[in-house]
Design a protein around this motif. Structure first.
Motif, mmCIF file in Angstrom:
data_model
loop_
_atom_site.group_PDB
_atom_site.id
_atom_site.type_symbol
_atom_site.label_atom_id
_atom_site.label_comp_id
_atom_site.label_asym_id
_atom_site.label_seq_id
_atom_site.Cartn_x
_atom_site.Cartn_y
_atom_site.Cartn_z
ATOM 1 N N GLU A 55 29.072 44.068 34.905
ATOM 2 C CA GLU A 55 30.635 43.432 35.284
ATOM 3 C C GLU A 55 30.805 43.298 36.650
ATOM 4 O O GLU A 55 31.286 42.159 37.173
ATOM 5 N N PHE A 56 30.332 44.276 37.485
ATOM 6 C CA PHE A 56 30.461 44.281 39.128
ATOM 7 C C PHE A 56 29.425 44.301 39.825
ATOM 8 O O PHE A 56 28.101 44.801 39.285
ATOM 9 N N CYS A 96 32.487 44.557 43.433
ATOM 10 C CA CYS A 96 33.035 43.168 43.706
ATOM 11 C C CYS A 96 32.812 42.567 42.326
ATOM 12 O O CYS A 96 31.885 42.725 41.745
ATOM 13 N N ASP A 97 33.645 41.473 42.252
ATOM 14 C CA ASP A 97 33.560 40.501 41.072
ATOM 15 C C ASP A 97 32.274 39.745 41.322
ATOM 16 O O ASP A 97 31.807 39.352 42.175
ATOM 17 N N ARG A 98 31.601 39.535 40.218
ATOM 18 C CA ARG A 98 30.109 38.968 40.158
ATOM 19 C C ARG A 98 30.408 37.660 40.450
ATOM 20 O O ARG A 98 29.298 37.076 40.987
ATOM 21 N N LYS A 99 31.362 36.956 40.002
ATOM 22 C CA LYS A 99 31.346 35.596 40.231
ATOM 23 C C LYS A 99 31.617 35.238 41.520
ATOM 24 O O LYS A 99 31.197 34.072 42.091
ATOM 25 N N VAL A 104 36.727 44.766 44.436
ATOM 26 C CA VAL A 104 37.956 44.937 43.204
ATOM 27 C C VAL A 104 38.200 46.548 43.432
ATOM 28 O O VAL A 104 39.310 47.063 43.368
ATOM 29 N N GLN A 166 43.665 41.501 32.523
ATOM 30 C CA GLN A 166 42.559 40.816 31.893
ATOM 31 C C GLN A 166 43.042 40.677 30.290
ATOM 32 O O GLN A 166 42.133 40.294 29.566
#
Length: 201
Positions: A55-56, A96-99, A104, A166
């Motif tokens: 997720e991250f 951190c957000d993967r995208k 975060v 979410q």
């Protein structure tokens, strides 16, 4: 063409000079460190990576000034003072957000006694700065015996606002429909106090 030849000659001269200075141990008295992280840091990095899965992304030793930016309307004197104070601050881990690599959560490893620059007392400037920027900040006491589940529950306890956005948990709180987010029979607590056990600052 002539300019390219001259530039190449200058680069060669600079390289030769740098090597010569290095040989004389004047300009570059460095050697590679045997370990980039301490044993405790390596252990916690592995636990964090396992607890967040895919997720991250987990970033290590992130400078506060790389994590935060000044508000556009900040008074110049206040801005300079804040940047000066933030310049020497860092957090141990950042999720951190993967995208898009949006920060975060910040995670700090806390030792029972001072070691390698890790403060046993909370740094209120760091905590205040992160809180103002709406970045959850978790401080985990460095000790053996933590499991991936322990760390995951500590992280999830601070991610409740994100999980609500979410749609993974309702705004009314945790229900039986979401038992894997925050177990109702075992709420995570902070491991920095004798009266508490897990993490959430």
């Amino acid at each position: 063409m002539e300019f390219a030849i001259i530039l190449l000659a200058v680069l060669i001269c600079v390289s030769v000079l740098a090597v010569k200075l290095n040989d004389n141990k004047i300009a570059f008295p460095f050697a590679v460190k045997k370990q980039l992280f301490t044993a405790a840091e390596r252990q916690f990095l592995q636990l964090i990576e396992q607890s967040v899965g895919d997720e991250f992304r987990v970033m290590c030793r992130v400078k506060l000034i790389d994590l935060l930016s000044l508000r556009s309307n900040t008074d110049k004197k206040i801005a300079n003072s804040a940047l000066l104070r933030a310049g020497g601050k860092q957090v141990d881990f950042v999720l951190c957000d993967r995208k898009d690599m949006t920060p975060v959560m910040a995670i700090d490893l806390v030792f029972g006694v001072g070691k390698d620059g890790h403060n046993t007392q909370r740094d209120f400037f760091v905590s205040g700065a992160l809180d103002t920027a709406a970045i959850p900040h978790v401080r985990i006491k460095a000790k053996g015996g933590y499991t991936v589940t322990d760390i995951r529950e500590c992280i999830e306890a601070k991610l409740i606002p994100l999980r609500r956005r979410q749609g993974k948990i309702p705004f009314s709180g945790v229900t039986a429909a979401n038992p894997s987010i925050i177990p109702t029979n075992k709420r995570p607590t902070r491991p920095l106090s004798a009266s508490r056990r897990a993490v959430a600052a």
